[in-house]
Structure formats: structure tokens, C-alpha cells
Write a protein that holds these residues in place. Structure first.
Motif, PDB file in Angstrom:
ATOM      1  N   ALA A 172     -79.076 -18.481  60.904  1.00  0.00           N
ATOM      2  CA  ALA A 172     -77.843 -18.534  61.682  1.00  0.00           C
ATOM      3  C   ALA A 172     -78.095 -18.732  63.171  1.00  0.00           C
ATOM      4  O   ALA A 172     -77.157 -18.932  63.935  1.00  0.00           O
ATOM      5  CB  ALA A 172     -77.033 -17.261  61.455  1.00  0.00           C
ATOM      6  N   ILE A 173     -79.343 -18.658  63.596  1.00  0.00           N
ATOM      7  CA  ILE A 173     -79.632 -18.937  64.996  1.00  0.00           C
ATOM      8  C   ILE A 173     -80.714 -19.992  65.154  1.00  0.00           C
ATOM      9  O   ILE A 173     -81.003 -20.418  66.256  1.00  0.00           O
ATOM     10  CB  ILE A 173     -80.070 -17.660  65.753  1.00  0.00           C
ATOM     11  N   SER A 174     -81.299 -20.413  64.039  1.00  0.00           N
ATOM     12  CA  SER A 174     -82.356 -21.414  64.131  1.00  0.00           C
ATOM     13  C   SER A 174     -81.872 -22.701  63.490  1.00  0.00           C
ATOM     14  O   SER A 174     -81.193 -22.675  62.468  1.00  0.00           O
ATOM     15  CB  SER A 174     -83.609 -20.910  63.415  1.00  0.00           C
ATOM     16  N   GLY A 175     -82.219 -23.841  64.090  1.00  0.00           N
ATOM     17  CA  GLY A 175     -81.731 -25.108  63.579  1.00  0.00           C
ATOM     18  C   GLY A 175     -82.668 -25.765  62.579  1.00  0.00           C
ATOM     19  O   GLY A 175     -82.378 -26.822  62.059  1.00  0.00           O
ATOM     20  N   SER A 176     -83.807 -25.123  62.301  1.00  0.00           N
ATOM     21  CA  SER A 176     -84.819 -25.812  61.504  1.00  0.00           C
ATOM     22  C   SER A 176     -85.314 -24.955  60.346  1.00  0.00           C
ATOM     23  O   SER A 176     -85.468 -23.745  60.464  1.00  0.00           O
ATOM     24  CB  SER A 176     -85.994 -26.180  62.413  1.00  0.00           C
ATOM     25  N   SER A 177     -85.556 -25.589  59.214  1.00  0.00           N
ATOM     26  CA  SER A 177     -86.047 -24.875  58.043  1.00  0.00           C
ATOM     27  C   SER A 177     -87.498 -24.465  58.216  1.00  0.00           C
ATOM     28  O   SER A 177     -87.903 -23.374  57.812  1.00  0.00           O
ATOM     29  CB  SER A 177     -85.928 -25.755  56.805  1.00  0.00           C
ATOM     30  N   LEU A 178     -88.293 -25.360  58.795  1.00  0.00           N
ATOM     31  CA  LEU A 178     -89.712 -25.061  58.951  1.00  0.00           C
ATOM     32  C   LEU A 178     -89.898 -23.871  59.873  1.00  0.00           C
ATOM     33  O   LEU A 178     -90.711 -22.981  59.615  1.00  0.00           O
ATOM     34  CB  LEU A 178     -90.455 -26.271  59.513  1.00  0.00           C
ATOM     35  N   ALA A 179     -89.118 -23.847  60.976  1.00  0.00           N
ATOM     36  CA  ALA A 179     -89.218 -22.730  61.905  1.00  0.00           C
ATOM     37  C   ALA A 179     -88.812 -21.438  61.212  1.00  0.00           C
ATOM     38  O   ALA A 179     -89.451 -20.393  61.395  1.00  0.00           O
ATOM     39  CB  ALA A 179     -88.344 -22.987  63.126  1.00  0.00           C
TER      40      ALA A 179
END
Ligand code: NA
Ligand code: NA
Lengths: 179, 315, 437
Positions: free
Chosen positions: C109-116
Motif C-alpha cells: 500500500a505504500i510501495s509501487g513495486s513487487s520486487l521491492a
């Protein structure tokens, strides 16, 4: 598979880059500064617009400028670090036949070589834009200045890639690769 | 056809520039060349400000450019953008081509490409999400408005400029980040303004006009057979293509007015006589400023201005 | 059509010999465009894209959302999220793995990336699960699968790019991702339960945390809730009330989110000047590598475009008289196949310009298709042989084989397919919320 760097990886500066630590940090600092200003400006723009009905008129132009500075400052760093998104599905067979270093060298030389013509054309387009007197709408900054910057950094990226490719062949340790 | 020209467009497939203007132009080219030359649309090759480069370097043969997207490059084209000319887009586009021949061509602002049509969209009006009854109500509205003449008019009206790309207009209005947008009425359909900008504040003759040019690669043109070149120059390029494009803009405006009238909850406010007089004063100021700029560039600005007025009145 | 297929094959070849994806697509696109027009035109097209892409206003969302995720991470929020989910779920059988899924959802919900998301949660959750004797299969798989939520639950870099490519509202796309994202969490929890039902020793229960401890842990996650509320609420128009009148475009939402995360990390005294510089530089480098991919993909798609592939595809559909659902089925199969090799962003960039006009002309909703594309992309992240999230996890954890992770992932993959089927059958799952905007 694709390299997880720089998504989650640590911040190890590779061997080659130790030689050029200033040439990494200077563009790095420039990119960081541009990104930080972009963040603060976007925040200030929203607040000024919502609360005082006075958006920053040059915000969109500045956003474009800051993004170009951010992206192209670090493009040579990114390329020199070999941190481009790539697929290493076939790494094992290449390693088995001791071809990894030669393959990496070839890839670097290839990527560097194909950038020279576009870099030169970016410069030509900037010159053309200068001859027409193009400027940013609100900032009134001449567009060819941005073009020059992008051309120069694309050229530097090409050179960095070629140098890395050559180092991989003649002095693999400097390029951070085991022979 | 022996030759199929690559027509680069940065607008969505359903936009009038593609369905009417480019389709019309291709039809005219086919007819004048006796079917030897035709054209096909290629979408999204490059953003709008890059279109002239595409033509110069031969990545496409024909493209349309919006002069306002390249601030600093075009000064002469600001003449036709001025408020205060009376008449529709067809009349304005024909007058535009003629005044270009007489006065503006010497600036050579389209150097490097072959100019084949000049046209303007219909009068630019102001579309708002809030109720607007008079000119004074526009003061302080956060508005997406172009630069150049439109920007000058907006500043004089007290509009607060919001600088977003055209495709973001719906989103910006819907989210309330902007209260208004300045466009010709025909764009109400494509940008779905009947949903997010229900009020149309309509000034006779408009607040400004947007200026377009259709350009062609000189190299491509030179490569065509001589008789085809002559036929195109005589029957298509120049005034005929400009008139056709202007008429297409008028048609899209008509559709835009119809759609607005039939949509639910929309309102068209015609500027009162009082407001028209108030705006005439603003228009005079902006006109003086732009004419001085043209004069500085080496155009007999007053004569050119009078010519547009006279041509449009005669049409 | 032939030229385009040769182009695709050439890109595939270059990618497999480890040419960076950006350069592979850019080079093939440049040569192909040359063949379709001429040398000068092609180089100029490439040069223009290099100039214009980096100055695209809409793309400024990308670095700002990446920045937000990294600042939040420095603020220690991933640890707190995990502690809070653990306090509620840890005492159940398989509870730590379930807590991992929920914490991944929260971090998404605060990160735009799956890898991150996967990389971050691996560092936090993996040691805990090992400590309580969880099997490597279950612990790594729950992180790899949970991580995929990063691009569906807003904010999402992939949805931003889809929105920019198709001129679809990014705000609506974000909101459309919420319910399918929640559904994903729910189904992944079921997958964990199924795994521990089959092999109870894979996920032993941990100690129960008393109510007071639970509330204390919950209090720590306020920052996540605040940031999510700020970003998505602003996009949704929740704060459009006088005297605030706050409304965000996606770019502004990203800027506000990044600034908010920066201030939170600063207030918690978890951010030194060095940390700040590191986060800024890492974001710049990540963003620049994404921009390189974007430029390369745009060059390639210009080639495919002038080579007439989109038109050829619609002709094919007409010629075979395919029904819309058959076309959709073919497209999904292509996505899952491409997902075996391509990284998520490149896959999106290569396919959306070709499929989107086709899909919308068949009457499918653009927002819904965006969500479908993201779900299929998520599936590709955990599909062998090249599951990006699985490899990220292997990179962070080290001493497990990818075979182990893929084995553990199987039930998660199955529920992903279930979710895809649900979204195909009930488009309202994605479309109900954005329709209320
Ligand atoms: Na997310
Ligand atoms: Na995969």
C-alpha cells in the motif's frame, strides 16, 4: 532472471568505480539534488494551489527539467555499474564454458557502440531547436540547453560502456569481473 | 496508389483531426493525383512537439503541428490566435492562408518542411466545473489554458494557470485540481467535458483561436512526378486544404454544441453585452502586445491584422 | 506481420545472451524502423525518444513513488507492519506465513513495486519464520507470492505506466486495484492454510500475544495507514472539503507521499543525511533504469507500429471470425507465455500498445483490462522458469534453491489463477469502486 539490483540490492560500489569515485558521486549528487527538489516542489505546488489558490506556474516545466537532469546524470553510472535490467537465464551455461567475461565484454561494446549515432543526433536536434529559438513555455529556458545535456550524457554513457568492455578484455580485475 | 504517404498523428483515432481533416486531405490528394498518391495514418510515433522533426528527418511524410506546443519558435502564427476576429474556423483558416502568403511567409517559420495548410480550430471558449454567470466569475479559477495568446488572455481574465498535458484534462478536472479548461467547443466530445465541465461560458468569436499547420516532407514532395506535384500544389495544398480543415473544425464545434445541449445537467452561458464590452478591452490590450511582437519580428503587423479582419468579413 | 515476428525473435535472442532489455528492444526497433523507412529517419526517431521520454511530465510519478517506498523502508515501517500482523496471526498454525502475506499487503500500500515489496519483506519475515521452524518452501513462497501484491494494491508503477500508455485515468486504475488486491490477500491466506493442512510441520503455531500487546503493535503502523490514506484519499477526492480543497493528480499524490514518507522517517530520527542521499541516489538509478527500458520499448513499438502489426492482428481476428472471449483467452495465454521470460515492465510495454486497441474495440473496459494485465503480470512473477520475485528472494535469502521456492509457490499460483477467473467472470470486482469516483 533479471538482476534484482538496484531494487533491493545493497549499495556496493564495484571495483571499477572506485577508480572514478568522484565521477560517480558528482553525477549522483546532481541526480539526488534534482529528485529532492522535485519532491519538495511538488509538495509546495499542491499546498500553494489548494490553500492559497496560487500554484507554482513553472511547476510542470521544472518537473520536466528536473527529470531530465535526474535520469541522464545517473545514466553513465547505471551503465558503468552494469545495473541495467537484464535476463541472466543462461548464465550457468556461459559460466560452464568460461565465456561469461567474453560475453559481458561483447555486450558492453555492443551497447556502447549503438549509442554513438543517437547521441550525435540528439546534439543535432538540439542545434536545430536552437536555430528555431525553442524555449520552455513558462520557464523560458532554451530547450537546446537540455538537449546538449542529454547528448553529452548519452555520449558519456557510450564511452563508459566501451571502456568497460575494453577493460573486461584487457584488465578484467579493473572491471570487477573474475577472469 | 504508386505512393502511399505516411501521415503521422499524435491524436487518438476518433479525433476529428484524423477522421475529418486527415481523411479529407488524403481524399483530396487521391483525387488530384488521379489515384497515384494516397496516404495512411500512423499513430503515436512521437509527442506533438517532435512532429516537425519527424517530417524533417523523413520518419513520416505528413504531420499536423499545433504552434502553441513550441513556444519561442513561432511568432507570426500568433496573429490568427488573437481574440476579436469574427467568424467561424473556415473563414479564419482561409484568411490565415492568405495573410500568410501576403505577410507572414517571409518570416520563414516553417523552414525545413513544406507548408501545405494553415488552419485554426473554432473559437476557444472556457469550460468550467463550477457555475459561471459572468466574466467576473472566471477570476481566480484554476484553468488549463495554453501558452501564447491564450495564456495572455487567461492572465488578463485573472485565471490561475494549471499546466497539464491535454490528455490529462479529464482527470485534472474530475479530481478538482483544475476548475476549468480553455478549448474549442468541439473538444467537449473527445475530452468528455459534458461529464466534468458542465458549464460552457461562450464568448462570441471566442477568447482566442488555436493555430495549426499541416506540413509535408519537402524531400517526399520533390520525389513525386512533376505533374502530380503541380496538381497537388494547385488543387490541394494551400487555400483548398486550409478551407477544408477549417470547415472540419466548424463541423466538430457544431457536434460539440449539440452534444452539450443534449447532455444532462449542462449549461451554456452566453456572454452578456456588458461582458462582451469588458472583454473587448482585454482583447485590445492583448492585440496591441502581440502586434508589437510581430512588428519586432519584421512584419507589417497592423496591415496584416486589418487584412485578417477584412478577409474574414468578406468570407 | 513477418517483420514484427522476426523483430520479436531478435529481441528474445539478444535478451537471452544478456544484452540489457532496454538495449535489445532499442536496437532491434532502430534497425527495424530503418528497414521500414530509412537510416536518417530511424536514428532521429531514436534521438527524439531519448530526449522526450525523460521529459515526460506524466512519468514523474515513477521516481516519486519509488522514493516514497524507500523512505518508508528507512523509517522501519516494514518491521512494524510485520510485528503488528504477527501479533494477531502468529499463534495460528501457519500464522507467521499468514502474517507475512498481510504485512506484504500493507507494504504494497505504500510501495509501487513487487520486487521491492518481496525484497523488503524477505529481510524482515524470513529470519522470524526460520526461528519458529517454518519450512523453507512455505516461508519463501509466502514472501514471493505476497510480494506480487505490490503492483496491484495502489500505488503501482505498472498501473501508472499502463495509464500513461493507454490514456486511462491513473486514479481510477489505482482504486480499481484495491478490491482485487484484498481478494489476493484473502486467497493467499487460504493457500497458506491449505499448505499447513497438508503438511502441519511446515508452519507450527507461535505464541499468543495478549490483547494489550496487539493494540501496542497496531499503534506502530499508523504511519502506513496515514500515508495510504493521504495518497489514495487525495486521488479519490476525500479531502476536497473547504477550507482544505485538497485534490491530487497522480504526480502530486506521489510527491505528497514521498514528502510524507520523508517527514515521517525524519521525525522518527531514522534518517541521517547519508541515508537520505543513499535513498535519493538509489531512486535515481532505479528510475533511470526504468526510463532506459521505456525508451527501448517505445523505439521497438514504433517499429512494430509502422510495420503494421496492430492492423494485421485485427485482420486476423476478422478473418477467423473470433469471438471477443476467444480473443481475450488468446491474449491471456500469450501473457502467461511471455511472462516466462520477460520482466514485468518490458512485457507490459511490448504488449499493451498492440493489444489495447484490439481489446477496447471488442468492447472490454480499459480499466478492467488494466487490472487483468497486472494480475497476469503478477502471476508471471512467480511462474517458472523465470519468476522474478522468486529470484529476488533467492538473492536475498541465499541458501535455498529456486526449485524449493517454486515448489512452495504452487498453491499460491493456483489461487492466483482462481482470482484471474473470478475477475474475468465478475468484472465488477475491479470496476465497482472506480465507478463511485
Ligand atoms: Na503498491
Ligand atoms: Na515467469
Amino acid at each position: 532472471m533479471c538482476r534484482p539490483d538496484p531494487w533491493g540490492g545493497t549499495f556496493a560500489i564495484d571495483h571499477m568505480m572506485r577508480f572514478f569515485s568522484l565521477s560517480v558521486w558528482l553525477p549522483g549528487l546532481l541526480a539526488s539534488a534534482a529528485l529532492f527538489v522535485l519532491m519538495v516542489m511538488t509538495f509546495a505546488d499542491v499546498v500553494l494551489r489548494s490553500v492559497f489558490n496560487a500554484p507554482i506556474e513553472v511547476a510542470a516545466d521544472l518537473t520536466r527539467l528536473l527529470m531530465a537532469v535526474m535520469v541522464f546524470s545517473v545514466m553513465p553510472v547505471l551503465s558503468g555499474r552494469n545495473a541495467h535490467v537484464s535476463v541472466d537465464l543462461l548464465d550457468a551455461p556461459f559460466a560452464r564454458f568460461r565465456l561469461s567475461r567474453w560475453r559481458d565484454a561483447a555486450v558492453c561494446l555492443f551497447c556502447g557502440a549503438i549509442l554513438f549515432l543517437p547521441a550525435q543526433r540528439v546534439f543535432d536536434l538540439a542545434e536545430r531547436s536552437r536555430s528555431y529559438g525553442d524555449v520552455m513555455e513558462y520557464l523560458r529556458l532554451p530547450l537546446h540547453v537540455v538537449g546538449w545535456f542529454i547528448a553529452a550524457m548519452t555520449l558519456v554513457t557510450a564511452v563508459v560502456l566501451v571502456v568497460r568492455g575494453v577493460l573486461l578484455i584487457v584488465a578484467p580485475r579493473l572491471a570487477g569481473s573474475a577472469p | 496508389a504508386d505512393t502511399t504517404l505516411r501521415v503521422s498523428t499524435w491524436l487518438p483515432p476518433t479525433h476529428g483531426i484524423n477522421t475529418e481533416i486527415f481523411a479529407g486531405l488524403i481524399g483530396m490528394i487521391e483525387e488530384a493525383s488521379g489515384g497515384q498518391v494516397s496516404g495512411e495514418l500512423v499513430f503515436g510515433l512521437a509527442p506533438p512537439p517532435a512532429q516537425m522533426d519527424l517530417i524533417q528527418d523523413g520518419a513520416a511524410d505528413i504531420a499536423i503541428i499545433f504552434h502553441g506546443y513550441q513556444p519561442g519558435r513561432f511568432i507570426g502564427t500568433k496573429l490568427i490566435e488573437l481574440p476579436g476576429f469574427e467568424g467561424n474556423a473556415e473563414a479564419a483558416s482561409v484568411a490565415y492562408w492568405r495573410v500568410h502568403e501576403a505577410h507572414l511567409a517571409k518570416l520563414d517559420e516553417h523552414r525545413g518542411v513544406k507548408l501545405i495548410s494553415l488552419n485554426t480550430h473554432g473559437p476557444g471558449q472556457i469550460h468550467t466545473s463550477k457555475d459561471v454567470a459572468s466574466l467576473a466569475d472566471l477570476n481566480g479559477l484554476k484553468t488549463r489554458i495554453g501558452g501564447g495568446v491564450a495564456g495572455d488572455v487567461g492572465a488578463a481574465l485573472g485565471l490561475v494557470g494549471i499546466n497539464v498535458p491535454a490528455p490529462k484534462v479529464y482527470e485534472t478536472l474530475e479530481s478538482g485540481a483544475a476548475d476549468a479548461v480553455a478549448m474549442n467547443v468541439g473538444e467537449r466530445v473527445g475530452f468528455k467535458l459534458n461529464e466534468v465541465a458542465k458549464n460552457l461560458y461562450d464568448m462570441p468569436g471566442g477568447f482566442y483561436r488555436g493555430s495549426f499547420a499541416i506540413i509535408m516532407s519537402q524531400e517526399t514532395f520533390d520525389s513525386l512526378p512533376a505533374d502530380v506535384q503541380a496538381a497537388l500544389d494547385e488543387k490541394v495544398f494551400g487555400e483548398p486544404a486550409s478551407r477544408m480543415a477549417g470547415a472540419a473544425w466548424d463541423k466538430s464545434d457544431m457536434i460539440g454544441y449539440e452534444a452539450t445541449k443534449s447532455a444532462e445537467g449542462t449549461k451554456i452561458v452566453d456572454a452578456s453585452a456588458e461582458d462582451q464590452a469588458k472583454f473587448a478591452a482585454i482583447a485590445a490590450e492583448v492585440t496591441a502586445k502581440v502586434l508589437a511582437e510581430l512588428e519586432g519580428a519584421g512584419v507589417d503587423a497592423q496591415a496584416a491584422y486589418e487584412m485578417v479582419k477584412a478577409e474574414m468579413a468578406a468570407n | 506481420m513477418t517483420a514484427s515476428l522476426i523483430g520479436f525473435a531478435a529481441v528474445l535472442f539478444l535478451i537471452l545472451v544478456r544484452v540489457p532489455i532496454a538495449f535489445a528492444m532499442g536496437f532491434v526497433g532502430m534497425v527495424g524502423f530503418m528497414a521500414e523507412s530509412n537510416f536518417r529517419a530511424s536514428i532521429s526517431m531514436v534521438a527524439r525518444l531519448i530526449i522526450d521520454t525523460s521529459q515526460d511530465y506524466g512519468l514523474s510519478v515513477v521516481p516519486l513513488f519509488i522514493l516514497m517506498g524507500l523512505f518508508v523502508n528507512k523509517g522501519g515501517i516494514s518491521r512494524e507492519l510485520y510485528a503488528a500482523s504477527n501479533a494477531f496471526l502468529g499463534h495460528l498454525r501457519g500464522g507467521l506465513a499468514m502474517a507475512t502475506i498481510v504485512a506484504c499487503g500493507g507494504f504494497a500500500a505504500i510501495s509501487g513495486s513487487s520486487l521491492a515489496t518481496a525484497a523488503t519483506m524477505a529481510k524482515v519475515a524470513m529470519p522470524e519464520m526460520r526461528r519458529f521452524g517454518y519450512s523453507d518452501e512455505l516461508s519463501t513462497a509466502s514472501i514471493a507470492a505476497g510480494g506480487t501484491l505490490g503492483i496491484l494494491i495502489p500505488p503501482s508503477v505498472i498501473l501508472v505506466i499502463y495509464g500513461l500508455l493507454t490514456e486511462t485515468s491513473i486514479g481510477k486504475l489505482f482504486v480499481a486495484g484495491i478490491v482485487p488486491g484484498m481478494l489476493g490477500i484473502l486467497l493467499y491466506l487460504c493457500a497458506v492454510r491449505w499448505t499447513v493442512w497438508r503438511t502441519p510441520e511446515a508452519g507450527p503455531a507461535g505464541p499468543r500475544v495478549p490483547l494489550r500487546g496487539r493494540l501496542a503493535a497496531l499503534r506502530e503502523v499508523w504511519a502506513v495507514v496515514l500515508l495510504f490514506f493521504l495518497v489514495i484519499g487525495g486521488l479519490y477526492g476525500l479531502f476536497d472539503i473547504p477550507p482544505l480543497n485538497l485534490n491530487f493528480s497522480p504526480t502530486e499524490a506521489a510527491g505528497m507521499g514521498a514528502m510524507g514518507a520523508f517527514l515521517i522517517a525524519l521525525a522518527r530520527r531514522r534518517l541521517s543525511l547519508k541515508d537520505t542521499l543513499e535513498v535519493l541516489l538509489e531512486t535515481s538509478i532505479t528510475a533511470a533504469s526504468l526510463f532506459a527500458v521505456l525508451i527501448g520499448a517505445w523505439i521497438f513499438s514504433n517499429f512494430v507500429n509502422v510495420a503494421g502489426l496492430p492492423a494485421a492482428l485485427s485482420d486476423l481476428i476478422t478473418a477467423y471470425d473470433l469471438r471477443p472471449w476467444q480473443v481475450m483467452a488468446v491474449i491471456l495465454v500469450i501473457y502467461i507465455a511471455l511472462g516466462c521470460v520477460f520482466e514485468s515492465l518490458s512485457m507490459l510495454l511490448l504488449t499493451v500498445p498492440i493489444f489495447f486497441p484490439l481489446v477496447t474495440s471488442l468492447g472490454y473496459d480499459p480499466i478492467w483490462f488494466g487490472i487483468i494485465v497486472v494480475v497476469v503480470t503478477e502471476i508471471s512473477l512467480i511462474t517458472p522458469p523465470v519468476g522474478l520475485n522468486v529470484f529476488v528472494l533467492k538473492g536475498v535469502v541465499g541458501d535455498v534453491t529456486t526449485g524449493t521456492i517454486f515448489r512452495g509457490v504452487t498453491p499460491f499460483w493456483v489461487v492466483d489463477i482462481v482470482r484471474l477467473a473470478l475477475l474475468l467472470a465478475v468484472p465488477a470486482l475491479a470496476l465497482y469502486l472506480p465507478a463511485q469516483m
